[in-house]
Design an enzyme around this catalytic site. Structure first.
Site, PDB file in Angstrom:
ATOM      1  N   ARG A 107       0.864  -1.194   0.000  1.00  0.00           N
ATOM      2  CA  ARG A 107       0.000   0.000   0.000  1.00  0.00           C
ATOM      3  C   ARG A 107       0.888   1.227   0.000  1.00  0.00           C
ATOM      4  O   ARG A 107       1.780   1.348   0.845  1.00  0.00           O
ATOM      5  CB  ARG A 107      -0.909   0.039   1.230  1.00  0.00           C
ATOM      6  CG  ARG A 107      -1.527   1.431   1.435  1.00  0.00           C
ATOM      7  CD  ARG A 107      -2.554   1.516   2.524  1.00  0.00           C
ATOM      8  NE  ARG A 107      -3.779   0.837   2.142  1.00  0.00           N
ATOM      9  CZ  ARG A 107      -4.955   1.019   2.755  1.00  0.00           C
ATOM     10  NH1 ARG A 107      -5.044   1.846   3.778  1.00  0.00           N
ATOM     11  NH2 ARG A 107      -6.014   0.361   2.352  1.00  0.00           N
ATOM     12  N   HIS A 134      -7.611   0.654  -6.066  1.00  0.00           N
ATOM     13  CA  HIS A 134      -7.818  -0.089  -4.816  1.00  0.00           C
ATOM     14  C   HIS A 134      -8.580  -1.374  -5.162  1.00  0.00           C
ATOM     15  O   HIS A 134      -9.729  -1.559  -4.765  1.00  0.00           O
ATOM     16  CB  HIS A 134      -8.605   0.771  -3.825  1.00  0.00           C
ATOM     17  CG  HIS A 134      -8.541   0.291  -2.402  1.00  0.00           C
ATOM     18  ND1 HIS A 134      -7.730  -0.748  -1.987  1.00  0.00           N
ATOM     19  CD2 HIS A 134      -9.188   0.718  -1.286  1.00  0.00           C
ATOM     20  CE1 HIS A 134      -7.888  -0.936  -0.683  1.00  0.00           C
ATOM     21  NE2 HIS A 134      -8.764  -0.067  -0.238  1.00  0.00           N
ATOM     22  N   GLN A 137     -10.525  -3.756  -2.655  1.00  0.00           N
ATOM     23  CA  GLN A 137     -11.758  -3.167  -2.125  1.00  0.00           C
ATOM     24  C   GLN A 137     -12.947  -3.483  -3.033  1.00  0.00           C
ATOM     25  O   GLN A 137     -14.053  -3.768  -2.558  1.00  0.00           O
ATOM     26  CB  GLN A 137     -11.575  -1.646  -2.001  1.00  0.00           C
ATOM     27  CG  GLN A 137     -12.795  -0.913  -1.480  1.00  0.00           C
ATOM     28  CD  GLN A 137     -13.031  -1.126   0.001  1.00  0.00           C
ATOM     29  OE1 GLN A 137     -12.121  -1.020   0.803  1.00  0.00           O
ATOM     30  NE2 GLN A 137     -14.278  -1.427   0.367  1.00  0.00           N
ATOM     31  N   ASP A 231     -16.926   8.100  -0.531  1.00  0.00           N
ATOM     32  CA  ASP A 231     -15.605   7.949   0.099  1.00  0.00           C
ATOM     33  C   ASP A 231     -15.256   9.317   0.684  1.00  0.00           C
ATOM     34  O   ASP A 231     -15.929  10.319   0.398  1.00  0.00           O
ATOM     35  CB  ASP A 231     -14.600   7.515  -0.992  1.00  0.00           C
ATOM     36  CG  ASP A 231     -13.197   7.205  -0.461  1.00  0.00           C
ATOM     37  OD1 ASP A 231     -13.021   7.127   0.777  1.00  0.00           O
ATOM     38  OD2 ASP A 231     -12.271   7.046  -1.288  1.00  0.00           O
ATOM     39  N   CYS A 272     -16.169   2.550   1.467  1.00  0.00           N
ATOM     40  CA  CYS A 272     -15.009   1.684   1.698  1.00  0.00           C
ATOM     41  C   CYS A 272     -14.520   1.780   3.149  1.00  0.00           C
ATOM     42  O   CYS A 272     -13.890   0.858   3.641  1.00  0.00           O
ATOM     43  CB  CYS A 272     -13.889   2.047   0.738  1.00  0.00           C
ATOM     44  SG  CYS A 272     -13.476   3.799   0.736  1.00  0.00           S
ATOM     45  N   ARG A 316     -13.924  -7.573   3.147  1.00  0.00           N
ATOM     46  CA  ARG A 316     -12.524  -7.335   2.786  1.00  0.00           C
ATOM     47  C   ARG A 316     -11.694  -8.580   3.092  1.00  0.00           C
ATOM     48  O   ARG A 316     -10.807  -8.957   2.342  1.00  0.00           O
ATOM     49  CB  ARG A 316     -11.942  -6.147   3.571  1.00  0.00           C
ATOM     50  CG  ARG A 316     -12.583  -4.798   3.330  1.00  0.00           C
ATOM     51  CD  ARG A 316     -12.486  -4.323   1.898  1.00  0.00           C
ATOM     52  NE  ARG A 316     -11.131  -4.367   1.365  1.00  0.00           N
ATOM     53  CZ  ARG A 316     -10.119  -3.561   1.717  1.00  0.00           C
ATOM     54  NH1 ARG A 316     -10.318  -2.595   2.585  1.00  0.00           N
ATOM     55  NH2 ARG A 316      -8.916  -3.681   1.174  1.00  0.00           N
TER      56      ARG A 316
HETATM   57  N1  NVA Z   1      -9.705   7.341  -1.046  1.00  0.00           N
HETATM   58  C1  NVA Z   1      -9.311   6.858   0.256  1.00  0.00           C
HETATM   59  C2  NVA Z   1      -9.614   5.398   0.384  1.00  0.00           C
HETATM   60  C3  NVA Z   1      -9.269   4.795   1.722  1.00  0.00           C
HETATM   61  C4  NVA Z   1      -9.584   3.317   1.790  1.00  0.00           C
HETATM   62  C5  NVA Z   1      -7.824   7.157   0.467  1.00  0.00           C
HETATM   63  O1  NVA Z   1      -7.039   6.880  -0.442  1.00  0.00           O
HETATM   64  O2  NVA Z   1      -7.477   7.661   1.525  1.00  0.00           O
HETATM   65  N1   CP Z   2     -11.111   0.436   3.076  1.00  0.00           N
HETATM   66  C1   CP Z   2      -9.812   0.387   3.447  1.00  0.00           C
HETATM   67  O1   CP Z   2      -8.920   0.140   2.627  1.00  0.00           O
HETATM   68  O2   CP Z   2      -9.604   0.586   4.775  1.00  0.00           O
HETATM   69  P1   CP Z   2      -8.193   0.740   5.519  1.00  0.00           P
HETATM   70  O3   CP Z   2      -7.594   2.054   5.043  1.00  0.00           O
HETATM   71  O4   CP Z   2      -8.523   0.731   6.974  1.00  0.00           O
HETATM   72  O5   CP Z   2      -7.319  -0.420   5.109  1.00  0.00           O
END
Ligand code: NVA
Ligand code: CP
Length: 329
Positions: A107, A134, A137, A231, A272, A316
């Site tokens: 990540r 992602h 997800q 989101d 998400c 998830r």
């Molecule tokens: N768009 C958000 C998704 C988190 C799961 C981010 O990248 O912070």
């Molecule tokens: N939805 C998601 O990816 O959550 P986290 O950022 O907690 O992993």
């Protein structure tokens, strides 16, 4: 027959509609087995490393629990405690980790990093979120939709509202393209999606009959929706943009009124997570004091019977487990 052994999972765009279907079916199967207390240790003896350059709750825990339940061993590394992205190139880190581990989760920021890890490690690499995608997800979201909407995915209309230029918006476009879904990205012109992303998703959509629309017209977009998805308005690393985003995105906040405009009494709400639906967090409180309401969804919707966000979060784990089992099991 579908066989994903040895494959990386960097974006759904690399997978055929049949392969996406296979991963959803495997997820459902592993979830049912867990419910019955049946574990087949499909990852017995495997070693998995989780690299996180951004924070996480769900993704990290899904990989850890999913791996452990199938008999694998997990190492967690973040930027603070490893050399990754600091003292050596991604290529060198990939070559080292590929000699220790059977699979690598990453990540971080650029999609190119997860691609470089896959190229140089020689083992399957799984994308746990980048600035532009992602994919794990989406598997959880679509499994949740199949559980809660009495329609096949190719008949579902999903509206993603808010920051339609972020990773979730793009990942949903790719997922829609692969499953034949009708997806509407509802947000302001100022945050219009990258034309290259849209073009790639629409090209892939030709194979499944999917429709991917972009609009700023709330009433038209949500009409007949089966799923309303949102989101956060500022993704990880974009916190300095909160004031500008509040201004641009407030018209696209998910409210009960918006759900009513769908005309669908059974419309589902997905997110998400993590979500700002109240002012409980430090960040939301600070922003409120500055006059900014950063909630992308009202608490009323978040806690309503429409909301399936915690089933989605649980999924998830089942879907990430399926990705690991399919590629290295
Ligand atoms: N768009 C958000 C998704 C988190 C799961 C981010 O990248 O912070
Ligand atoms: N939805 C998601 O990816 O959550 P986290 O950022 O907690 O992993």
């Amino acid at each position: 027959a579908v066989n994903l052994k040895g494959r990386s999972f960097l974006t759904l765009m690399d997978f055929s509609p049949e392969e996406v279907r296979y991963l959803l079916d495997l997820s459902r199967d592993l979830k049912a087995k867990k419910r019955m207390g049946v574990f087949n240790y499909l990852l017995k003896g495997k070693n998995i490393v989780l690299l996180f350059e951004k924070t996480s709750t769900r993704t990290r825990c899904a990989f850890e629990v999913g791996a452990l339940e199938e008999g694998a061993h997990v190492t967690f590394l973040d930027s603070a405690s490893s050399q990754v992205g600091k003292k050596e190139s991604i290529e060198d880190s990939a070559k080292v980790l590929g000699r220790f581990y059977d699979g690598i989760e990453y990540r971080g920021y650029k999609q190119e990093v997860v691609e470089a890890l896959a190229k140089h490690s020689g083992v399957p690499v799984w994308n746990g979120l980048t600035d532009t995608d992602h994919p794990t997800q989406i598997l959880a979201d679509f499994l949740t939709i199949e559980e809660h909407v009495a329609k096949p995915l190719h008949k579902v209309k999903l509206v993603f509202c808010g920051d339609i230029r972020n990773n979730m918006s793009y990942a949903l476009m790719y997922g829609a393209a692969k499953t034949g879904m009708h997806m509407v990205a509802l947000g302001p012109k100022e945050l219009a999606p990258d034309p290259a992303v849209l073009a790639a998703a629409r090209e892939a959509a030709k194979l499944t009959g999917a429709t991917i629309e972009v609009t700023d017209n709330v009433a038209e977009a949500v009409k007949g929706a089966d799923v309303i998805y949102t989101d956060v308005w500022a993704s990880m690393g974009e916190e300095d943009q909160i004031p500008a985003r509040v201004k641009l995105l407030t018209p696209f906040k998910v409210t009960l009124e918006m759900l009513q405009k769908t005309g669908n009494p059974d419309v589902k709400f997905l997110h998400c997570l993590p979500a700002f639906h109240d002012f409980e967090t430090k960040l939301a409180k600070e922003q409120k004091a500055l006059g900014h309401d950063i909630r992308e969804v009202t608490d009323e919707v978040f806690r309503s019977r429409h909301s399936v966000v915690f089933d989605e979060a649980e999924n998830r784990m089942h879907t990430i487990k399926a990705v690991m089992v399919a590629t290295i099991g």
